[in-house]
Design a protein around this motif. Structure first.
Motif, short mmCIF file in Angstrom:
data_model
loop_
_atom_site.label_atom_id
_atom_site.label_comp_id
_atom_site.label_asym_id
_atom_site.label_seq_id
_atom_site.Cartn_x
_atom_site.Cartn_y
_atom_site.Cartn_z
N ALA A 116 44.57 40.98 44.71
CA ALA A 116 44.06 41.25 43.36
C ALA A 116 43.20 40.10 42.85
O ALA A 116 42.15 40.32 42.22
CB ALA A 116 45.22 41.52 42.41
N ARG A 117 43.61 38.88 43.12
CA ARG A 117 42.84 37.72 42.66
C ARG A 117 41.49 37.64 43.37
O ARG A 117 40.48 37.26 42.76
CB ARG A 117 43.66 36.44 42.87
CG ARG A 117 44.87 36.39 41.96
CD ARG A 117 45.82 35.23 42.23
NE ARG A 117 46.98 35.31 41.34
CZ ARG A 117 47.88 34.35 41.16
NH1 ARG A 117 47.77 33.21 41.84
NH2 ARG A 117 48.89 34.52 40.33
N TRP A 127 47.62 51.06 40.42
CA TRP A 127 49.01 51.21 40.82
C TRP A 127 49.11 52.15 42.00
O TRP A 127 48.40 53.13 42.10
CB TRP A 127 49.77 51.73 39.59
CG TRP A 127 51.11 52.34 39.83
CD1 TRP A 127 52.22 51.73 40.31
CD2 TRP A 127 51.49 53.70 39.55
NE1 TRP A 127 53.27 52.62 40.35
CE2 TRP A 127 52.85 53.83 39.90
CE3 TRP A 127 50.81 54.80 39.04
CZ2 TRP A 127 53.54 55.03 39.75
CZ3 TRP A 127 51.49 55.99 38.90
CH2 TRP A 127 52.84 56.10 39.24
N ASP A 147 39.26 40.51 41.85
CA ASP A 147 38.80 40.14 40.51
C ASP A 147 37.76 39.02 40.58
O ASP A 147 36.80 39.01 39.81
CB ASP A 147 39.98 39.72 39.65
CG ASP A 147 40.80 40.90 39.18
OD1 ASP A 147 40.29 42.03 39.20
OD2 ASP A 147 41.98 40.69 38.78
N ASP A 179 52.59 44.00 40.59
CA ASP A 179 52.57 44.40 42.00
C ASP A 179 53.35 45.67 42.31
O ASP A 179 53.12 46.30 43.33
CB ASP A 179 53.07 43.26 42.89
CG ASP A 179 54.38 42.68 42.42
OD1 ASP A 179 55.43 43.32 42.60
OD2 ASP A 179 54.36 41.56 41.86
N PHE A 198 47.56 41.66 36.46
CA PHE A 198 48.05 42.30 37.68
C PHE A 198 49.57 42.38 37.71
O PHE A 198 50.25 41.41 37.37
CB PHE A 198 47.55 41.55 38.92
CG PHE A 198 47.97 42.22 40.21
CD1 PHE A 198 47.42 43.43 40.56
CD2 PHE A 198 48.94 41.65 41.02
CE1 PHE A 198 47.82 44.07 41.73
CE2 PHE A 198 49.34 42.28 42.18
CZ PHE A 198 48.78 43.49 42.54
N ALA A 211 47.50 47.77 35.48
CA ALA A 211 46.69 47.52 36.67
C ALA A 211 46.71 48.73 37.60
O ALA A 211 47.60 49.58 37.51
CB ALA A 211 47.26 46.30 37.40
N ASP A 268 46.13 50.51 44.48
CA ASP A 268 46.16 49.04 44.59
C ASP A 268 45.53 48.59 45.91
O ASP A 268 46.09 47.81 46.67
CB ASP A 268 47.57 48.49 44.41
CG ASP A 268 48.60 49.14 45.32
OD1 ASP A 268 48.22 50.00 46.14
OD2 ASP A 268 49.79 48.79 45.21
N ARG A 308 37.95 48.07 37.68
CA ARG A 308 37.26 47.09 36.84
C ARG A 308 35.95 47.67 36.32
O ARG A 308 35.60 47.52 35.14
CB ARG A 308 36.99 45.81 37.62
CG ARG A 308 38.24 45.00 37.91
CD ARG A 308 38.62 44.16 36.71
NE ARG A 308 39.93 43.54 36.94
CZ ARG A 308 41.02 43.77 36.22
NH1 ARG A 308 40.97 44.59 35.20
NH2 ARG A 308 42.16 43.18 36.51
N MET A 346 40.58 48.92 43.29
CA MET A 346 40.68 47.92 42.23
C MET A 346 39.30 47.56 41.69
O MET A 346 39.14 47.32 40.49
CB MET A 346 41.42 46.68 42.74
CG MET A 346 42.91 46.92 42.93
SD MET A 346 43.89 45.41 43.17
CE MET A 346 43.51 45.04 44.87
N ARG A 364 49.99 40.84 47.71
CA ARG A 364 49.41 41.75 46.73
C ARG A 364 48.70 40.99 45.61
O ARG A 364 47.61 41.38 45.16
CB ARG A 364 50.50 42.66 46.16
CG ARG A 364 51.06 43.65 47.17
CD ARG A 364 52.34 44.30 46.67
NE ARG A 364 52.96 45.14 47.67
CZ ARG A 364 52.96 46.48 47.67
NH1 ARG A 364 52.33 47.12 46.70
NH2 ARG A 364 53.54 47.16 48.62
N HIS A 365 49.32 39.92 45.14
CA HIS A 365 48.68 39.12 44.10
C HIS A 365 47.42 38.45 44.63
O HIS A 365 46.41 38.35 43.93
CB HIS A 365 49.66 38.09 43.55
CG HIS A 365 50.68 38.67 42.62
ND1 HIS A 365 50.58 38.57 41.25
CD2 HIS A 365 51.82 39.37 42.87
CE1 HIS A 365 51.61 39.19 40.69
NE2 HIS A 365 52.38 39.68 41.64
#
Length: 476
Positions: free
Chosen positions: A435-436, A390, A439, A420, A418, A388, A394, A403, A399, A431-432
């Motif tokens: 990313a969610r 980094w 995405d 972190d 992902f 992912a 991030d 993709r 991000m 952080r998660h």
């Protein structure tokens, strides 16, 4: 009276009115999934001791180099932010010891984080975790300090309790190759052996030109119970420690070299360079060649023991020599450099790219190589997964660029999902979450452009958030 500080439910989702509703639906399907944190740097002692966290400055400001580097760029100093000299160096003058004053300096500099991922993570932490209702500022600093400090004193804010609160299903620490793993043994005895896992980090031992290398080899020898008198015994000691990590539940190794070079040396040359390093006469060119050779050796060992090999090269560490000498590493002065992967990884992938027991996850901070090198490599070698975005990448827009750059060539299934990569424990859910959301926005665009059906996008979202990181780090 101003309105209480809240976070918009659509933050980081697409702005256009056609895509946003689809993104909301996709995000809702993954928002509450468990967190898989397989690449991180939270100290294992935090979980083993399960002691209350310290004050707000100690938890959120002092250890976070994302945060301190921005404040330093705006005129603050590391000592004024509570960072003192490393062991063995002269004491630094004027080191701030009052955590409330450190917190005030952070709050006074809040505006400097506008537009950065640090701002997003901190907002999430302060509002969602600590219940803060006022933005940080010079005027609100003391009230916020008291509120966060009061929450940290609650039993529910101890490290093990936060594993449950954050929904962390599994988290990996990063441990030096000479670690005794005693803290992990304590955790296993308390029932956390499948939840908090070690990761084998041999970097200091693979760079023979590094100051302190011989001392670190001595640490390895003591931990492994192997008298390291030469190159062959050095390899034996590394294998012994890897076996102990595997027995303790480790799933991965972690390698942060400047170059991605994996060119092997013949055994005679490797022995010669190792002996020169022990004698203190190794040259810079020899040390660089030996580092690349040892990455190849680490890959060969991974093919044997099943540890997933994480590689994240391309960062010139400690760019500022003065702060490094005074304050040590990880102070915000690590700067990306141009990195080449196609030729550099060829020796390892030629040898192990189709090996059923080998898995490598390659990260980068050089965006230029996403579509040109890494995506094509991950799109054909079954042993390679693309890590992912980094570190400096991030962030929301980076991000999205990731993709867009890699998916068309590598697909989704060749991703790590992902991870972190943080030592800031309370930032993990933030952080998660980011990313969610990113995405979800990307997948929603594919849906409204009729490039994916909604049911496929929902399935991919779960893959990226949960299933792929579990699979990527499964090993054998």
């Amino acid at each position: 009276m101003s309105e209480p500080w809240t976070l918009h439910p659509d933050r980081a989702l697409p702005a256009d009115p056609v895509t946003r509703p689809v993104a909301r639906e996709i995000y809702a399907a993954v928002a509450d999934l468990p967190l898989v944190s397989m690449h991180g740097h939270v100290d294992v002692a935090a979980f083993a001791d399960d002691a209350p966290f310290g004050d707000p400055a100690e938890l959120l400001v002092v250890p976070d180099h994302y945060l301190t580097r921005m404040l330093v760029s705006q005129g603050e100093t590391l000592p004024r932010l509570g960072i003192g000299a490393t062991a063995g160096h002269d004491e630094v003058e004027d080191v701030e010891t009052d955590p409330r004053e450190i917190w005030r300096r952070f709050c006074a500099g809040w505006k400097h984080f506008r537009g950065t991922p640090t701002r997003y993570w901190l907002e999430h932490e302060l509002v969602e975790i600590f219940g803060v209702t006022q933005r940080p500022s010079a005027e609100t600093a003391d009230a916020l300090y008291d509120q966060v400090a009061a929450r940290l004193a609650e039993p529910g804010f101890r490290p093990r309790a936060l594993l449950d609160r954050f929904g962390i299903e599994v988290i990996a620490t990063t441990d030096p190759a000479w670690a005794t793993l005693d803290a992990h043994a304590e955790l296993a005895a308390d029932g956390y052996g499948d939840r908090v896992l070690p990761t084998f980090r041999p970097d200091p031992l693979l760079h023979t030109g590094r100051p302190g290398w011989r001392d670190d080899v001595a640490r390895l020898a003591e931990a492994a119970g192997v008298d390291v008198t030469g190159y062959d015994r050095y390899l034996e000691a590394l294998r012994t420690q890897r076996e102990r990590f595997v027995a303790a539940g480790a799933r991965a190794t972690d390698h942060g070299h400047l170059s991605a070079d994996t060119t092997p040396l013949d055994d005679g040359e490797a022995r010669r360079i190792f002996d020169a390093a022990l004698a203190g006469t190794v040259t810079a060119a020899e040390a660089a060649a030996f580092s690349g050779h040892m990455l190849f050796q680490m890959a060969a060992m991974s093919a044997d023991d099943g540890l997933v090999m994480q590689l994240h090269p391309g960062v010139l560490r400690d760019h500022a020599s003065g702060p490094h000498a005074a304050f040590g590493p990880d102070r915000g002065y690590d700067i990306p450099v141009v990195t080449e992967y196609t030729r550099a990884l060829r020796p390892v992938l030629d040898a192990f790219g189709h090996h059923p027991g080998f898995r490598m996850i390659a990260f980068t901070v050089d965006e230029d190589v996403f579509s040109r090198e890494l995506a094509p490599l991950a799109g054909v070698y079954p042993a390679l997964r693309l890590g992912a975005p980094w570190w400096f990448l991030d962030a929301p827009d980076a991000m999205r660029r990731f993709r867009e750059a890699v998916t068309e060539t590598a697909g989704f299934s060749n991703m790590s999902g992902f991870v972190d990569d943080t030592r800031a424990f309370c930032s993990i859910p933030a952080r998660h979450d980011l990313a969610r959301r990113v995405d979800a926005g990307y997948l929603a665009r594919l849906v409204v452009e009729h490039r994916l059906d909604l049911d496929e996008a929902l399935d991919v979202a779960v893959d990226l958030a949960y299933r792929l990181p579990l699979a990527a780090y499964a090993g054998r």
